[in-house]
Design a protein around this motif. Sequence first.
Motif: not given
Length: 379
Positions: A218, A248, A275, A277-279, A301, A305
Amino acid sequence: MKHKTMDRPTILIVDDVPENLAVLTRMLQDRYAVRVATDGARALRLLHAGPVPDLVLLDVVMPKMDGYAVCRRIKQDARTRDIPVIFLTVLDDAVDEEMGLGMGAVDYIAKPVSPPIMLARIDAQLRLKAAADFLRDQNQFLEGEVVRRMAAAERQYDAIIGTMAGLLHARAFEGGRHVQRLQAGLQALADRLQLDPRYAPALSDEALRLMVKAVPLYDIGMVDVPDRILFKAEALTAQERDIVRLHAERGAALLQRIEQGLGGGTPLLQTAGAMAHGHQERWDGSGYPRGLAGEAIALGARLVALVDAYEALVSGRAYRLPVSHAQATATIADGRGTQFDPHVVDAFLDIGAEFQRIWQHLADVASPRAGGAIGGHGA
């Protein structure tokens, strides 16, 4: 076909100063097959006419054609664009560093060079490229072996994920259980959410299996963050935070390139990419890189997080002492509906004691060495 000498990787050094070439050659020749070029034009001729090297060490300040121009030409050519480029330069301004990385270079090492640091970072980039090359080549081989494909790919992905994630987490953690804690925490959190009808459809056993397996990747974009930022023990400057915030998108792009090399349709890498890209997105839309909000953020994600935030709080960082489980729980509860999905926070609060047991059971013998950006500066 790649040039090899006794199966050693080939390094092309590009520098207009003969003394620098001699020093670097002596530094590398015991480990690698070394080729040299005294200017950018000659380096490009060597790349186009001869076997492709495994990595390029590229000086920035050169007459006629500087290193940035050479790197741009390398990345524009389909035959050479996948070669890792590491800049070597006396320029140490963050703007210069960001420009070089933005052109596609994988690292930026300031002169005078420290031999142990340079050798370690060359080795890290060669291992990362070898992992991507292996996945692509292996996929071509598996095309004719449909019956064995799924089982074989599963084993290979596990091995490559361990290698790729190791490049990142070994840089920042002396202990070896950081990833295990994150995986166990995500599994526990998702198990609880499977009982919630709002989340159960997205958390099938197969979807959850992929999420847990994707956890080591991630934060893979952090391999691009320079050591001077990753290991910084105090608050980052605005420029440094901007560099960290690129991780990211870069991590997602790296995983997407690997998936494209495999011909697409790779659920594990798609999950890991979502994951990555979005965490750093936040439930209220104030995160990055895309400013997504609410359920527009991939569920994997959202889960990682929260788990990563708990890890950063209870394990501590170089710039911040660890806090107790109770303090970490209170901090996460304060982020309900702003930083974190409120229902994910509720699930965490329901199983808080289980989180505490996981982190105690998987505690590292050694404390974190650094990790400024991981779960901290990058948040």
